[in-house]
Design an enzyme around this catalytic site. Structure first.
Site, PDB file in Angstrom:
ATOM      1  N   ARG A  91      72.756 130.289  70.731  1.00 54.72           N
ATOM      2  CA  ARG A  91      71.609 129.508  70.285  1.00 54.72           C
ATOM      3  C   ARG A  91      71.507 129.458  68.760  1.00 54.72           C
ATOM      4  NH1 ARG A  91      70.234 125.731  72.578  1.00 54.72           N
ATOM      5  NH2 ARG A  91      70.630 124.809  70.568  1.00 54.72           N
ATOM      6  N   LYS A  97      62.377 119.128  48.577  1.00 53.10           N
ATOM      7  CA  LYS A  97      61.642 119.144  49.842  1.00 53.10           C
ATOM      8  C   LYS A  97      62.609 119.567  50.954  1.00 53.10           C
ATOM      9  CE  LYS A  97      58.228 115.698  48.434  1.00 53.10           C
ATOM     10  NZ  LYS A  97      57.674 114.354  48.664  1.00 53.10           N
ATOM     11  N   LYS A 109      56.745 115.728  35.757  1.00 54.82           N
ATOM     12  CA  LYS A 109      56.082 114.824  36.687  1.00 54.82           C
ATOM     13  C   LYS A 109      54.698 114.441  36.157  1.00 54.82           C
ATOM     14  CE  LYS A 109      56.902 115.383  41.091  1.00 54.82           C
ATOM     15  NZ  LYS A 109      57.890 114.304  41.333  1.00 54.82           N
ATOM     16  N   GLU A 164      59.099 111.493  34.961  1.00 57.87           N
ATOM     17  CA  GLU A 164      58.656 110.531  35.965  1.00 57.87           C
ATOM     18  C   GLU A 164      57.664 109.532  35.366  1.00 57.87           C
ATOM     19  OE1 GLU A 164      57.218 111.683  40.177  1.00 57.87           O
ATOM     20  OE2 GLU A 164      55.387 111.425  38.992  1.00 57.87           O
ATOM     21  N   ASP A 208      59.091 105.910  39.742  1.00 57.37           N
ATOM     22  CA  ASP A 208      58.430 106.284  40.991  1.00 57.37           C
ATOM     23  C   ASP A 208      57.639 105.127  41.592  1.00 57.37           C
ATOM     24  OD1 ASP A 208      57.759 108.205  42.989  1.00 57.37           O
ATOM     25  OD2 ASP A 208      55.784 108.427  42.081  1.00 57.37           O
TER      26      ASP A 208
END
Length: 287
Positions: free
Chosen positions: A106, A141, A173, A203, A224
């Site tokens: 598994r 992510k 960002k 960004e 973005d």
């Protein structure tokens, strides 16, 4: 075009992770089902087969699962990571003590199915953009603890990697810009801080902001949530000065149009966070 070699996953990087997964599965008493039903002297041969079209990734982790359970188990890969396979294709043959084969099954399949799913999903994005210069790239992510292997799977599928963590590149960002006091302020501070090998990306979400970036200077600009028309304008404004990366609203329906605008990279979390697993099974060979 220069060939991009597939990186190897050193045993040192994956062994602790696979061992922890096995310990989690074995719990407090080990595999009581196999211990209760299978004598310690019995051996088995098992075959891993792919049940749908896909790209394979994760064979080193699957092999490690069997080896760590019982070094007497022989794992023979029948394909290589990064290889495209069709339904029914043999992936690996495993031979050795039957208890160990079944106890590791598994965990080995979990890694192989998850990472092959990412590689397969990435390949779909890469195929949509193959006629352009744009490279599809993953982001931070990722599932905690699996970043290195998930990014490896992206490479197996023909994608590329964004930064691995917070420490290998500067990515300014919108929240950093807000706190720093503006684009120019953030870029100047970053340049003063960064070592000569650290790249700086920032960004923006408007052409006005992008113009300020061009005036101040950066290594990469992340555009973005801009549609194809705005992206084309940004590419024209840039005129090859800095690397351009598009992000936001990237999926299989939009990625081709984004790539055709002329950007260099397209980043998306979809290839790691939204990839379905690839259906791979393990069956004991009878006769």
């Amino acid at each position: 075009m220069t060939r991009a070699f597939l990186p190897e996953l050193p045993a040192l990087m994956i062994e602790d992770q696979v061992r922890a997964a096995l310990v989690e599965d074995l719990g407090r008493a080990g595999d009581i089902t196999s211990n209760a039903t299978i004598g310690p002297e019995l051996t088995a041969t098992a075959e891993m087969n792919c049940r749908e079209t896909g790209v394979i990734a994760g064979l080193p982790l699957a092999e490690a699962a069997f080896r760590l359970i019982d070094p007497a188990i022989d794992f023979k890969a029948l394909v290589t990571d990064g290889e495209r396979v069709e339904p029914g294709a043999g992936i690996a043959r495993i031979t050795g003590p039957a208890r160990g084969v079944l106890s590791a099954e598994r965990v080995a399949l979990n890694y192989l199915m998850h990472l092959s799913g990412i590689a397969t999903h990435t390949a779909r994005f890469a195929d949509e953009t193959a006629h352009t210069k744009a490279r599809v790239t993953c982001t931070r992510k990722t599932i905690p603890g699996l970043r290195a292997v998930e990014k490896y799977a992206v490479r197996c599928g023909g994608g590329s990697s964004h930064r691995y963590g917070l420490d290998d590149a500067i990515l300014i960002k919108d929240n950093h810009i807000a706190v720093a006091g503006g684009i120019s302020e953030a870029l100047r501070a970053a340049k003063a801080f960064a070592g000569h090998l650290v790249r700086i990306e920032i960004e923006v979400d408007t052409l006005e902001q992008f113009r300020e970036v061009l005036e101040e200077g950066a290594d990469v600009c992340l555009l973005d949530n801009m549609g194809p028309d705005l992206l084309r304008e940004a590419v024209a404004m840039n005129n090859g000065r800095i690397t351009l990366e598009a992000s936001g609203n990237v999926n299989l329906d939009t990625v081709r149009a984004i790539a055709e605008t002329g950007v260099d990279y397209i980043s998306t979390s979809k290839i790691t966070m939204a990839a379905p697993t690839l259906d791979i099974g393990l069956d004991i060979a009878i006769g």
